[in-house]
Design a protein around this motif. Sequence first.
Motif, short mmCIF file in Angstrom:
data_model
loop_
_atom_site.label_atom_id
_atom_site.label_comp_id
_atom_site.label_asym_id
_atom_site.label_seq_id
_atom_site.Cartn_x
_atom_site.Cartn_y
_atom_site.Cartn_z
N ARG A 12 0.83 -1.20 0.00
CA ARG A 12 0.00 0.00 0.00
C ARG A 12 0.87 1.26 0.00
NH1 ARG A 12 -1.21 2.87 4.17
NH2 ARG A 12 -0.68 1.22 5.62
N VAL A 13 1.94 1.26 0.79
CA VAL A 13 2.84 2.41 0.85
C VAL A 13 3.57 2.59 -0.48
CG1 VAL A 13 4.89 3.35 1.96
CG2 VAL A 13 3.10 2.34 3.35
N VAL A 14 4.07 1.50 -1.04
CA VAL A 14 4.76 1.59 -2.33
C VAL A 14 3.80 2.07 -3.41
CG1 VAL A 14 5.90 0.24 -4.15
CG2 VAL A 14 6.51 -0.11 -1.76
N PHE A 15 2.57 1.60 -3.39
CA PHE A 15 1.58 2.06 -4.34
C PHE A 15 1.36 3.57 -4.21
CE2 PHE A 15 -2.92 3.13 -5.03
CZ PHE A 15 -3.02 2.88 -6.38
N ALA A 16 1.21 4.06 -2.98
CA ALA A 16 1.00 5.49 -2.77
C ALA A 16 2.21 6.30 -3.23
CB ALA A 16 0.70 5.76 -1.30
N ILE A 17 3.41 5.76 -3.02
CA ILE A 17 4.61 6.45 -3.48
C ILE A 17 4.62 6.53 -5.01
CG2 ILE A 17 7.13 6.26 -3.66
CD1 ILE A 17 7.10 5.16 -0.79
N LEU A 18 4.27 5.44 -5.67
CA LEU A 18 4.26 5.44 -7.14
C LEU A 18 3.21 6.40 -7.70
CD1 LEU A 18 4.76 1.65 -7.88
CD2 LEU A 18 6.42 3.51 -8.16
N LEU A 48 3.58 10.29 2.93
CA LEU A 48 2.79 10.88 4.01
C LEU A 48 1.31 10.53 3.87
CD1 LEU A 48 4.43 14.41 4.38
CD2 LEU A 48 4.62 12.44 5.92
N THR A 49 0.81 10.53 2.65
CA THR A 49 -0.59 10.16 2.43
C THR A 49 -0.85 8.73 2.86
OG1 THR A 49 -0.74 11.69 0.58
CG2 THR A 49 -2.41 9.98 0.70
N ALA A 50 0.05 7.82 2.52
CA ALA A 50 -0.13 6.41 2.90
C ALA A 50 -0.07 6.23 4.41
CB ALA A 50 0.94 5.56 2.24
#
Length: 70
Positions: A12-18, A48-50
Amino acid sequence: MSEDSHGTDGERVVFAILVGVTFGAALGTTVLQDITQGIVVGVVVGTLTALIFPAWTGRLYETVTDKLEE
């Protein structure tokens, strides 16, 4: 997130970063006139959003993965 959900917290964090990098690159190209600064801003904002909105990013991640599996 429950055990039957599609992704882990890391995914989920990697997705938000991408997603942040994608929008950051567009922002950097159009507004900042420097794609590198836009990408850096996108990584920071995506991370930060994630971390701040895990439920929202989790729903968005599941929506995208469901659409990709169709």
